[in-house]
Design a protein around this motif. Sequence first.
Motif, mmCIF file in Angstrom:
data_model
loop_
_atom_site.group_PDB
_atom_site.id
_atom_site.type_symbol
_atom_site.label_atom_id
_atom_site.label_comp_id
_atom_site.label_asym_id
_atom_site.label_seq_id
_atom_site.Cartn_x
_atom_site.Cartn_y
_atom_site.Cartn_z
ATOM 1 N N GLN A 117 0.832 -1.203 0.000
ATOM 2 C CA GLN A 117 0.000 0.000 0.000
ATOM 3 C C GLN A 117 0.873 1.262 0.000
ATOM 4 O O GLN A 117 0.634 2.207 -0.752
ATOM 5 N N GLY B 230 -1.153 9.125 -15.465
ATOM 6 C CA GLY B 230 -2.491 8.607 -15.734
ATOM 7 C C GLY B 230 -2.583 7.129 -15.424
ATOM 8 O O GLY B 230 -3.651 6.523 -15.559
ATOM 9 N N VAL C 253 -0.983 3.738 -12.911
ATOM 10 C CA VAL C 253 -0.142 3.079 -11.911
ATOM 11 C C VAL C 253 -0.152 1.585 -12.233
ATOM 12 O O VAL C 253 -1.216 0.990 -12.393
ATOM 13 N N TYR D 201 1.361 -2.210 -11.061
ATOM 14 C CA TYR D 201 1.974 -2.915 -9.935
ATOM 15 C C TYR D 201 2.091 -4.397 -10.262
ATOM 16 O O TYR D 201 1.166 -4.987 -10.826
ATOM 17 N N PHE D 202 3.216 -4.982 -9.893
ATOM 18 C CA PHE D 202 3.373 -6.432 -9.967
ATOM 19 C C PHE D 202 3.872 -6.940 -8.626
ATOM 20 O O PHE D 202 4.841 -6.405 -8.074
ATOM 21 N N GLY D 203 3.225 -7.970 -8.122
ATOM 22 C CA GLY D 203 3.695 -8.643 -6.918
ATOM 23 C C GLY D 203 3.913 -10.112 -7.214
ATOM 24 O O GLY D 203 3.012 -10.783 -7.730
ATOM 25 N N THR E 225 4.126 -13.649 -5.750
ATOM 26 C CA THR E 225 3.655 -14.233 -4.497
ATOM 27 C C THR E 225 4.024 -15.715 -4.407
ATOM 28 O O THR E 225 4.154 -16.391 -5.419
ATOM 29 N N TRP F 174 2.985 -0.297 -18.665
ATOM 30 C CA TRP F 174 3.029 -1.767 -18.800
ATOM 31 C C TRP F 174 4.412 -2.228 -19.225
ATOM 32 O O TRP F 174 4.988 -3.155 -18.655
ATOM 33 N N GLN G 167 -6.496 -1.585 -1.843
ATOM 34 C CA GLN G 167 -5.902 -2.580 -0.949
ATOM 35 C C GLN G 167 -6.806 -3.808 -0.815
ATOM 36 O O GLN G 167 -6.348 -4.949 -0.881
ATOM 37 N N LYS H 60 -5.428 -12.317 -4.232
ATOM 38 C CA LYS H 60 -4.343 -13.236 -3.828
ATOM 39 C C LYS H 60 -4.851 -14.666 -3.687
ATOM 40 O O LYS H 60 -5.950 -14.892 -3.170
ATOM 41 N N ALA I 259 1.672 -14.670 -9.143
ATOM 42 C CA ALA I 259 1.716 -13.281 -9.609
ATOM 43 C C ALA I 259 0.424 -12.545 -9.301
ATOM 44 O O ALA I 259 -0.676 -13.110 -9.424
ATOM 45 N N VAL I 260 0.575 -11.304 -8.905
ATOM 46 C CA VAL I 260 -0.560 -10.381 -8.797
ATOM 47 C C VAL I 260 -0.236 -9.184 -9.676
ATOM 48 O O VAL I 260 0.841 -8.588 -9.545
ATOM 49 N N VAL I 261 -1.143 -8.855 -10.587
ATOM 50 C CA VAL I 261 -0.942 -7.700 -11.461
ATOM 51 C C VAL I 261 -2.070 -6.707 -11.205
ATOM 52 O O VAL I 261 -3.243 -7.098 -11.104
ATOM 53 N N TYR I 262 -1.685 -5.445 -11.097
ATOM 54 C CA TYR I 262 -2.669 -4.406 -10.808
ATOM 55 C C TYR I 262 -2.444 -3.223 -11.744
ATOM 56 O O TYR I 262 -1.307 -2.829 -11.994
ATOM 57 N N PHE I 263 -3.550 -2.655 -12.226
ATOM 58 C CA PHE I 263 -3.487 -1.410 -12.974
ATOM 59 C C PHE I 263 -4.494 -0.437 -12.384
ATOM 60 O O PHE I 263 -5.663 -0.780 -12.189
ATOM 61 N N GLY I 264 -4.047 0.778 -12.128
ATOM 62 C CA GLY I 264 -4.955 1.837 -11.699
ATOM 63 C C GLY I 264 -4.841 3.010 -12.654
ATOM 64 O O GLY I 264 -3.742 3.501 -12.910
ATOM 65 N N GLY I 265 -5.955 3.431 -13.211
ATOM 66 C CA GLY I 265 -5.971 4.632 -14.045
ATOM 67 C C GLY I 265 -6.243 5.828 -13.148
ATOM 68 O O GLY I 265 -7.270 5.876 -12.465
ATOM 69 N N TRP J 180 0.219 -10.596 -16.934
ATOM 70 C CA TRP J 180 0.412 -9.330 -17.681
ATOM 71 C C TRP J 180 -0.553 -9.248 -18.855
ATOM 72 O O TRP J 180 -1.213 -8.234 -19.075
ATOM 73 N N ALA K 178 -4.298 -8.837 -17.802
ATOM 74 C CA ALA K 178 -4.620 -7.532 -17.218
ATOM 75 C C ALA K 178 -4.648 -6.441 -18.290
ATOM 76 O O ALA K 178 -5.573 -5.622 -18.347
ATOM 77 N N GLU K 179 -3.656 -6.465 -19.166
ATOM 78 C CA GLU K 179 -3.628 -5.442 -20.217
ATOM 79 C C GLU K 179 -4.805 -5.648 -21.171
ATOM 80 O O GLU K 179 -5.459 -4.686 -21.599
#
Lengths: 160, 160
Positions: free
Chosen positions: A33, A45, A47, A49-51, A53, A126, B33, B40, B46-52, B126, B129-130
């Motif tokens: 976070q 514009g 964000v 993120y890759f985790g 796990t 990306w 969060q 998870k 893998a965890v992939v996140y995108f925030g606009g 990846w 998500a994209e």
Amino acid sequence: MCDWPIEEEGRTWYGLKNDKIVVFLTYAEIPVQKSLQFVKHVDAGAVVYFGGTTRETFEGREVVHLEYEAHIKMALKTLRNIATNITSSSHSKIHRIVICHRLGVVPKKEESVLVALSSTHREEGWRAAEGALEDIKKSAEIWKKEQYLQGHSWKGDKVK
Amino acid sequence: MCDWPIEEEGRTWYGLKNDKIVVFLTYAEIPVQKSLQFVKHVDAGAVVYFGGTTRETFEGREVVHLEYEAHIKMALKTLRNIATNITSSSHSKIHRIVICHRLGVVPKKEESVLVALSSTHREEGWRAAEGALEDIKKSAEIWKKEQYLQGHSWKGDKVK
């Protein structure tokens, strides 16, 4: 702001920490976070993120835990170079980046590696995040031990 | 667990909410969060996140705020289809996904759209998500109003 050379803070070592880049190794839980909050920027514009796990099984065998070791000074330098290259290119629209790798035992579902960054547009975000992750896997002096119910194996983090 | 048809909870509308998928529209801040925690999975590496996120400027003009409107029922159905397609393919190794779009005014640096998912390996994460994000931009019945210091413009979210 602290910078290279590395500074020990409990069990967290920073390779770089300034207003654009945070790179560190830690034995503690990775602060997802906080990393996402850090990378947010008024010119961004996107964000991304890759985790990475810890999974319960690997190639059909039950994983009891994963454990990471690093050559701390070399690994920090490598991670620092990856982050700096991404943000310092004259074409780059990457505003902020966090790269972190955890060391020691990483329990199931928790992150062993984190890449988080912000970019002006989504496409460059990306590409930069995936590129950074591949560079970490390929280059960082970090090794993974997979402890199975019976036996274990060591490998470079570069192996998937 | 609640499912289609949509259920109004304050100002949040769910298109789908089960143990693998959460899809919703909301006037509130997007719970980043919570979304990451949800996706998870013990089988995911893998965890992939995108925030606009809302930018301060757009094509050189200062943005006062961004505002989103949707045809709520149609947009939820579209987002639901995108999430379901990704997780239900027989080849898919996508374990969990959250897709969310915010409506109304979205202040600077806050998320207007979120895609978060977990996958067995990083490559498929990846790509999924994209792909999901591009599908949202292209298909979802959501429109964006850019309010500048002088004047404003409306556009489909499909326009970058």
